[in-house]
Design an enzyme around this catalytic site. Structure first.
Site, PDB file in Angstrom:
ATOM      1  N   ASP A  86       0.842  -1.194   0.000  1.00  0.00           N
ATOM      2  CA  ASP A  86       0.000   0.000   0.000  1.00  0.00           C
ATOM      3  C   ASP A  86       0.876   1.242   0.000  1.00  0.00           C
ATOM      4  O   ASP A  86       1.774   1.369   0.831  1.00  0.00           O
ATOM      5  CB  ASP A  86      -0.923   0.001   1.227  1.00  0.00           C
ATOM      6  CG  ASP A  86      -2.089   0.971   1.060  1.00  0.00           C
ATOM      7  OD1 ASP A  86      -2.484   1.242  -0.100  1.00  0.00           O
ATOM      8  OD2 ASP A  86      -2.607   1.442   2.080  1.00  0.00           O
ATOM      9  N   HIS A 122      -3.898  13.958   1.155  1.00  0.00           N
ATOM     10  CA  HIS A 122      -4.191  13.023   2.238  1.00  0.00           C
ATOM     11  C   HIS A 122      -3.041  13.010   3.249  1.00  0.00           C
ATOM     12  O   HIS A 122      -3.267  13.097   4.463  1.00  0.00           O
ATOM     13  CB  HIS A 122      -4.426  11.612   1.683  1.00  0.00           C
ATOM     14  CG  HIS A 122      -4.568  10.566   2.749  1.00  0.00           C
ATOM     15  ND1 HIS A 122      -5.664  10.499   3.581  1.00  0.00           N
ATOM     16  CD2 HIS A 122      -3.737   9.559   3.136  1.00  0.00           C
ATOM     17  CE1 HIS A 122      -5.502   9.488   4.421  1.00  0.00           C
ATOM     18  NE2 HIS A 122      -4.342   8.903   4.177  1.00  0.00           N
ATOM     19  N   ARG A 144       0.073  14.587  13.841  1.00  0.00           N
ATOM     20  CA  ARG A 144       1.374  15.022  14.334  1.00  0.00           C
ATOM     21  C   ARG A 144       1.468  16.520  14.529  1.00  0.00           C
ATOM     22  O   ARG A 144       1.132  17.044  15.583  1.00  0.00           O
ATOM     23  CB  ARG A 144       2.474  14.544  13.369  1.00  0.00           C
ATOM     24  CG  ARG A 144       2.811  13.074  13.461  1.00  0.00           C
ATOM     25  CD  ARG A 144       4.096  12.767  12.697  1.00  0.00           C
ATOM     26  NE  ARG A 144       4.190  13.609  11.493  1.00  0.00           N
ATOM     27  CZ  ARG A 144       3.660  13.325  10.307  1.00  0.00           C
ATOM     28  NH1 ARG A 144       3.028  12.198  10.140  1.00  0.00           N
ATOM     29  NH2 ARG A 144       3.766  14.155   9.299  1.00  0.00           N
ATOM     30  N   GLN A 148      -4.740   2.618  15.102  1.00  0.00           N
ATOM     31  CA  GLN A 148      -3.602   3.131  14.319  1.00  0.00           C
ATOM     32  C   GLN A 148      -2.798   4.175  15.114  1.00  0.00           C
ATOM     33  O   GLN A 148      -1.568   4.120  15.166  1.00  0.00           O
ATOM     34  CB  GLN A 148      -4.143   3.763  13.025  1.00  0.00           C
ATOM     35  CG  GLN A 148      -3.071   4.273  12.070  1.00  0.00           C
ATOM     36  CD  GLN A 148      -3.687   4.874  10.798  1.00  0.00           C
ATOM     37  OE1 GLN A 148      -4.898   4.814  10.576  1.00  0.00           O
ATOM     38  NE2 GLN A 148      -2.853   5.456   9.957  1.00  0.00           N
ATOM     39  N   TYR A 162       1.109   2.831  15.690  1.00  0.00           N
ATOM     40  CA  TYR A 162       1.871   2.998  14.446  1.00  0.00           C
ATOM     41  C   TYR A 162       3.338   3.388  14.627  1.00  0.00           C
ATOM     42  O   TYR A 162       4.129   3.278  13.690  1.00  0.00           O
ATOM     43  CB  TYR A 162       1.154   3.975  13.499  1.00  0.00           C
ATOM     44  CG  TYR A 162       1.483   5.437  13.675  1.00  0.00           C
ATOM     45  CD1 TYR A 162       2.336   6.090  12.772  1.00  0.00           C
ATOM     46  CD2 TYR A 162       0.952   6.167  14.728  1.00  0.00           C
ATOM     47  CE1 TYR A 162       2.633   7.431  12.919  1.00  0.00           C
ATOM     48  CE2 TYR A 162       1.246   7.501  14.881  1.00  0.00           C
ATOM     49  CZ  TYR A 162       2.081   8.135  13.977  1.00  0.00           C
ATOM     50  OH  TYR A 162       2.368   9.456  14.139  1.00  0.00           O
TER      51      TYR A 162
HETATM   52 CA    CA Z   1      -4.268   2.724   2.755  1.00  0.00          CA
END
Ligand code: CA
Length: 420
Positions: free
Chosen positions: A131, A138, A147, A245, A249
């Protein structure tokens, strides 16, 4: 021009006005019926052309395909024949469906099945799924929310088509519903994490491409040849759990927030069929490193939209975007993926990354559309959404249109069921 793309072609098979599947499209998929095993089909209008039956009648005798290329659970055998041959195959199918050609018209009842009578299956046996993260809008939006608004885009982003290795086992076909994932979330930033169903299930509007057999280990694919290794594209919803996430992450990127499901549409639209819709890519600044430079039009003008449908209610379109907004194109993604010698195999799936445009109604995820829950979306039934709720169905559609020819992808749709 590829003969099958000729805009003046008309088929003897009826194609309803506004259909995604005119004779100029001819996407490939895998289907079965209540009375037959899986086989390869091509969609035309509201019908599926059974390629196994067409082959058995001898209409592909000039082509290097065998019975088990069409009488198969997946497109992989057919794709292993390579781009030259699949291009010839699509041209031959176009010829057979052309109104001006009578060869197969009296065999309609042996080769055509109503689309209502088929059960679509996973089109490709996916080896590896990668991916990317190639929409500047985005990446900027997510960077601002997760962030630092002042430095939303990380310093590597304009140099590298950033990507990660996803999980092929949980790529599923449109129509298969998904249970809300559970995991570690941290709703109170000052408290310990808790184990609960995700409260922030989201979709990601993406396209994905499927590869032919690539090059071996140690070899690299150039941007100038990358499209020779791409069979076709489908719609791709890369489901995400934003709260899982956000906590997991760092430092290796998403893991359980992404691998519970990714949905694909059943018809693979060939890159050949998309050639008339190739457009210039977004201007890249700073100038990219030499292995990422490319010539010609390598982006594609594909209109995309997302609709959300609550249980027992009507759809609301909540996003309109376009594949051409991508900063990094597929040729650059494939060149970058292999520049270190990583091998690509037949049936690999490459997600584009969420496709957001610059306007607030073109954002390709709920995270962005509702801006991390601060701007809830109002649906047509009056209800509000910050993220996807239980029993909501998310439907993505995509199409190209020019000179009155519409090349569509159909749809990818799935419902979120309550957590198990
Ligand atoms: Ca994706």
């Amino acid at each position: 021009m590829i003969p099958a793309n000729n805009p003046s072609l008309k088929s003897w098979v009826d194609v309803p006005e506004g259909s995604d599947f005119p004779i100029q499209n001819l996407p490939f998929g895998v289907f079965r019926t209540s009375y037959s095993d899986p086989r390869i089909g091509v969609r035309i209008g509201d019908h599926v052309l059974d390629l196994s039956a067409v082959h058995n009648l001898g209409f592909f005798s000039e082509l290097p395909f065998e019975g088990n290329d069409f009488s198969s659970n997946f497109l992989n055998n057919l794709m292993k024949k390579g781009k030259n041959n699949t291009t010839k195959l699509r041209n031959r199918i176009s010829e057979l469906l052309d109104k001006a050609n009578s060869e197969m018209q009296d065999k309609a009842d042996q080769v055509l099945i109503s689309a209502n009578d088929v059960i679509m299956m996973m089109p490709v046996q996916i080896g590896d799924y990668t991916d990317f993260y190639s929409s500047r809008e985005h990446a900027t939006n997510v960077g601002m929310m997760f962030r630092d608004p002042a430095n939303a885009l990380l310093p590597n982003w304009l140099w590298i088509p950033v990507g990660y290795h996803g999980r092929a086992s949980s790529v599923i076909l449109s129509g298969q519903d998904i249970h809300r994932p559970k995991g570690q979330i941290k709703p109170d930033p000052n408290a310990d994490p808790i184990f609960e169903p995700s409260r922030q299930v989201d979709f990601e509007l993406e396209m994905a491409f499927v590869t032919f057999e690539g090059k071996g280990l140690g070899e690299s694919i150039l941007t100038s040849e990358a499209e020779e290794f791409i069979f076709g594209l489908c719609l791709f919803n890369d489901w995400s759990a934003r709260d899982i996430q956000a906590w997991e992450y760092v430092p290796l990127g998403p893991f359980l927030a992404k691998n519970f499901a990714s949905s694909i549409s059943p018809w693979i639209v060939t890159l050949d069929a998309l050639q008339p819709y190739a457009v210039e890519s977004v201007k890249q600044n700073p100038e990219v490193l030499s292995y990422l430079k490319f010539d010609g039009n390598k982006s594609y003008d594909i209109h995309l939209e997302v609709a959300l449908q609550p249980e027992n209610s009507s759809e609301t379109t909540i996003c309109k975007s376009n594949f051409k907004y991508m900063y990094w194109n597929m040729s650059q993604q494939l060149a970058h993926h292999t520049v270190n010698g990583c091998n690509i195999r037949c049936g690999d799936l490459m997600g584009s990354g969420t496709i957001s445009g610059s306007s607030a109604d073109s954002y390709g995820s709920m995270l962005e559309l509702a801006w991390k829950g601060t701007k809830p979306i109002t649906l047509e039934d009056g209800s509000e959404r910050k993220f996807v709720q239980d029993n909501d169905t998310v439907i993505m559609r995509g199409y190209c249109e020019a000179n009155s020819i519409r090349i569509g992808f159909g749809e990818v749709s799935a419902k979120i069921l309550p957590a198990k």
